[in-house]
Design a protein around this motif. Structure first.
Motif, short mmCIF file in Angstrom:
data_model
loop_
_atom_site.label_atom_id
_atom_site.label_comp_id
_atom_site.label_asym_id
_atom_site.label_seq_id
_atom_site.Cartn_x
_atom_site.Cartn_y
_atom_site.Cartn_z
N GLY A 26 20.54 24.74 23.10
CA GLY A 26 19.97 26.06 23.32
C GLY A 26 18.89 26.11 24.37
O GLY A 26 18.24 27.15 24.55
N ARG A 27 18.69 25.01 25.10
CA ARG A 27 17.64 24.97 26.14
C ARG A 27 18.22 25.47 27.46
O ARG A 27 19.25 24.98 27.91
N THR A 28 17.53 26.43 28.09
CA THR A 28 17.97 26.95 29.39
C THR A 28 17.65 25.93 30.47
O THR A 28 16.51 25.45 30.58
N LEU A 29 18.64 25.58 31.26
CA LEU A 29 18.51 24.57 32.30
C LEU A 29 18.02 25.20 33.60
O LEU A 29 18.16 26.40 33.84
N LYS A 30 17.43 24.35 34.47
CA LYS A 30 16.93 24.84 35.75
C LYS A 30 18.07 25.27 36.68
O LYS A 30 17.90 26.13 37.52
N GLN A 31 19.22 24.63 36.53
CA GLN A 31 20.37 24.99 37.35
C GLN A 31 21.66 24.66 36.60
O GLN A 31 21.64 23.92 35.61
N VAL A 32 22.74 25.23 37.05
CA VAL A 32 24.04 24.97 36.43
C VAL A 32 24.47 23.54 36.77
O VAL A 32 24.46 23.16 37.95
N PRO A 33 24.82 22.73 35.78
CA PRO A 33 25.25 21.35 36.07
C PRO A 33 26.44 21.30 37.03
O PRO A 33 27.30 22.18 37.01
N ALA A 34 26.46 20.28 37.86
CA ALA A 34 27.52 20.14 38.86
C ALA A 34 28.90 20.09 38.22
O ALA A 34 29.88 20.59 38.79
N LYS A 35 29.00 19.51 37.02
CA LYS A 35 30.30 19.38 36.38
C LYS A 35 30.87 20.73 35.94
O LYS A 35 32.06 20.83 35.60
N LEU A 36 30.03 21.77 35.93
CA LEU A 36 30.51 23.10 35.55
C LEU A 36 30.78 23.98 36.78
O LEU A 36 31.14 25.14 36.63
N ARG A 37 30.63 23.41 37.95
CA ARG A 37 30.73 24.21 39.17
C ARG A 37 32.07 24.95 39.28
O ARG A 37 32.12 26.09 39.73
N ASP A 38 33.15 24.30 38.86
CA ASP A 38 34.48 24.90 38.98
C ASP A 38 34.98 25.49 37.66
O ASP A 38 36.14 25.87 37.55
N ASP A 39 34.11 25.55 36.66
CA ASP A 39 34.50 26.15 35.38
C ASP A 39 34.84 27.62 35.59
O ASP A 39 34.17 28.35 36.34
N ALA A 40 35.88 28.09 34.91
CA ALA A 40 36.37 29.46 35.12
C ALA A 40 35.29 30.51 34.84
O ALA A 40 35.17 31.49 35.58
N GLU A 41 34.51 30.32 33.78
CA GLU A 41 33.48 31.30 33.45
C GLU A 41 32.36 31.30 34.48
O GLU A 41 31.82 32.35 34.84
N VAL A 42 31.99 30.12 34.96
CA VAL A 42 30.94 30.02 35.98
C VAL A 42 31.41 30.67 37.28
O VAL A 42 30.66 31.42 37.93
N VAL A 43 32.64 30.40 37.66
CA VAL A 43 33.20 31.00 38.88
C VAL A 43 33.22 32.53 38.75
O VAL A 43 32.87 33.26 39.68
N ARG A 44 33.62 33.01 37.57
CA ARG A 44 33.69 34.46 37.35
C ARG A 44 32.31 35.10 37.49
O ARG A 44 32.16 36.15 38.13
N LEU A 45 31.29 34.46 36.91
CA LEU A 45 29.95 35.01 36.99
C LEU A 45 29.40 34.94 38.41
O LEU A 45 28.69 35.85 38.86
N ARG A 46 29.72 33.90 39.15
CA ARG A 46 29.27 33.81 40.54
C ARG A 46 29.91 34.90 41.38
O ARG A 46 29.26 35.49 42.26
N GLN A 47 31.18 35.17 41.15
CA GLN A 47 31.84 36.25 41.88
C GLN A 47 31.22 37.60 41.55
O GLN A 47 31.03 38.45 42.43
N LEU A 48 30.90 37.79 40.26
CA LEU A 48 30.25 39.03 39.86
C LEU A 48 28.87 39.14 40.50
O LEU A 48 28.48 40.22 40.97
N SER A 49 28.14 38.03 40.56
CA SER A 49 26.83 38.02 41.19
C SER A 49 26.91 38.41 42.66
O SER A 49 26.11 39.20 43.16
N GLU A 50 27.90 37.86 43.36
CA GLU A 50 28.08 38.18 44.78
C GLU A 50 28.40 39.66 44.95
O GLU A 50 27.91 40.31 45.88
N TRP A 51 29.24 40.21 44.05
CA TRP A 51 29.57 41.63 44.13
C TRP A 51 28.34 42.49 43.89
O TRP A 51 28.10 43.48 44.60
N LEU A 52 27.53 42.12 42.90
CA LEU A 52 26.32 42.88 42.61
C LEU A 52 25.35 42.87 43.78
O LEU A 52 24.73 43.89 44.11
N GLU A 53 25.19 41.71 44.43
CA GLU A 53 24.31 41.63 45.59
C GLU A 53 24.83 42.50 46.73
O GLU A 53 24.05 43.19 47.40
N ARG A 54 26.14 42.48 46.95
CA ARG A 54 26.74 43.30 48.00
C ARG A 54 26.58 44.78 47.67
O ARG A 54 26.26 45.61 48.54
N HIS A 55 26.80 45.14 46.42
CA HIS A 55 26.66 46.53 45.97
C HIS A 55 25.22 47.01 46.16
O HIS A 55 24.98 48.13 46.63
#
Length: 299
Positions: A26-55
Motif C-alpha cells: 500500500g505504499r505509493t512509489l516515487k515512480q512506476v517500476p520499469a517492469k510495469l512499463r509495458d503493463d496494459a493498465e499502465v499503458v492505458r493510463l499513460r495514453q489517457l494522461s497524454e489525451w488529458l494534457e492535449r485536451h
C-alpha cells in the motif's frame, strides 16, 4: 480515479495527468517500476494522461483565441463545458462581461467568472465584490488593453485571491505610443535583433504559439469584426544561417499592409507582444541598452 490492480500486487491510478503506482503493502512509489512499463493498465493510463494534457492545451488555446480576437461566446456554451476540469481551469476567474449594444463589452456588468450553470447563467464576482448572476446570452472576455484602470483591477484580483489559468489581467500589454506615424506601414522597434541561427528565432516564435510563414512570425487577429494578422520578419535563409529581425507589420485580408493608424489597440498590443517575445531571445550585445527601447510603455 480509483486504484487499478495490476501485475505483481501493484496498483496504479491517475493523479491529474501523472501515473502513480503503489506496491502490495500500500505504499505509493516515487515512480512506476520499469517492469510495469509495458503493463496494459499502465499503458492505458499513460495514453489517457497524454489525451488529458492535449485536451487541456486545446481548451486553453480556444479561450486564448476568444480573448485575443474579441469573439462573443454564448453563455450557454460556457455553462455546458464548465463541468470539464480542463475547460474550467482555463475559464475560471477570467474577467467576463456581457456583450453590449455596440457589440463591445458592457464593462459596468463585468466580473470574475466563478460558476456557470445552464439554468442559472454565469456566476461572477462583480467589481464591487458582490456575487451575482449574468443573464446575458453572449459574453466577451475583454483583452486587458481594453480594460480601464487595469492596475486597479490587478490589485483587486490579488485581494480576491484570483488565480487565472490563462493570462488575462497579467498579460503583457503594449498601448500604442503617441509618437507613432499613422501613415507608416511598419514598426521597427524590434528590428535588427541578431540570432546566431535562423532556427533559433523560428523555434522561439513557435514555442510561444505563433506560426512561421514565408520568413515571418505570424499572429492571426480580429478586431471590430475585421480579420488582421501581425507579421514580424525573422528571415528566410537556411535554418543554420545568421539572421537579423526586421520590421513588424499588420496585414488585412488579401495581404494588404495596414497603415499603423488603422491598427486597433488589441491588434497593436498582440503584434508587439509577439515581436517582443521573439526579440527577447536575441544574441545580447554588451553595449545594448536594455531600457524600454521600444518606447511602447509596457504596463
Amino acid at each position: 480515479m480509483r486504484w487499478v490492480e495490476t501485475a505483481g500486487g501493484y496498483a496504479v491510478t491517475l493523479d491529474g495527468t501523472r501515473v502513480l503506482c503503489r506496491n502490495a503493502a500500500g505504499r505509493t512509489l516515487k515512480q512506476v517500476p520499469a517492469k510495469l512499463r509495458d503493463d496494459a493498465e499502465v499503458v492505458r493510463l499513460r495514453q489517457l494522461s497524454e489525451w488529458l494534457e492535449r485536451h487541456e492545451r486545446e481548451c486553453r488555446a480556444q479561450v486564448d483565441t476568444w480573448l485575443v480576437r474579441s469573439l462573443p461566446v454564448p453563455a450557454r456554451l460556457i455553462a455546458e463545458v464548465w463541468p470539464d476540469a480542463a475547460w474550467q481551469g482555463a475559464l475560471r476567474d477570467l474577467v467576463v462581461a456581457p456583450v453590449g449594444a455596440d457589440g463591445g463589452a458592457d464593462a459596468e456588468r463585468a466580473g470574475f467568472l466563478r460558476d456557470a450553470d445552464p439554468g442559472r447563467g454565469l456566476g461572477i464576482v462583480d467589481l464591487d465584490g458582490d456575487s451575482v448572476r449574468l443573464d446575458a446570452e453572449q459574453v466577451l472576455f475583454p483583452h486587458p488593453v481594453l480594460l480601464d484602470d487595469l492596475d486597479d483591477l490587478r490589485e483587486f484580483a490579488a485581494e480576491l485571491g484570483v488565480e487565472q489559468g490563462l493570462d488575462q489581467l497579467f498579460r503583457e500589454v503594449w498601448p500604442r505610443p503617441e509618437t507613432v506615424d499613422d501613415a507608416a506601414l511598419e514598426w521597427r522597434a524590434y528590428a535588427d535583433a541578431k540570432f546566431a541561427e535562423l532556427r533559433h528565432a523560428t523555434a522561439r516564435a513557435m514555442a510561444h504559439g505563433y506560426r512561421v510563414r514565408g520568413g515571418y512570425a505570424v499572429c492571426s487577429l480580429t478586431e471590430e469584426g475585421r480579420a488582421l494578422e501581425a507579421a514580424f520578419w525573422l528571415g528566410d535563409e537556411y535554418p543554420e544561417s545568421e539572421t537579423y529581425t526586421g520590421a513588424l507589420e499588420w496585414r488585412a485580408a488579401g495581404g494588404r499592409r495596414v497603415p499603423l493608424g488603422e491598427v486597433g489597440p488589441v491588434a497593436w498590443s498582440e503584434g508587439v507582444r509577439m515581436a517582443a517575445l521573439v526579440h527577447a531571445g536575441r544574441v545580447p550585445k554588451n553595449e545594448f541598452d536594455e531600457s524600454d527601447e521600444d518606447g511602447a510603455g509596457e504596463r
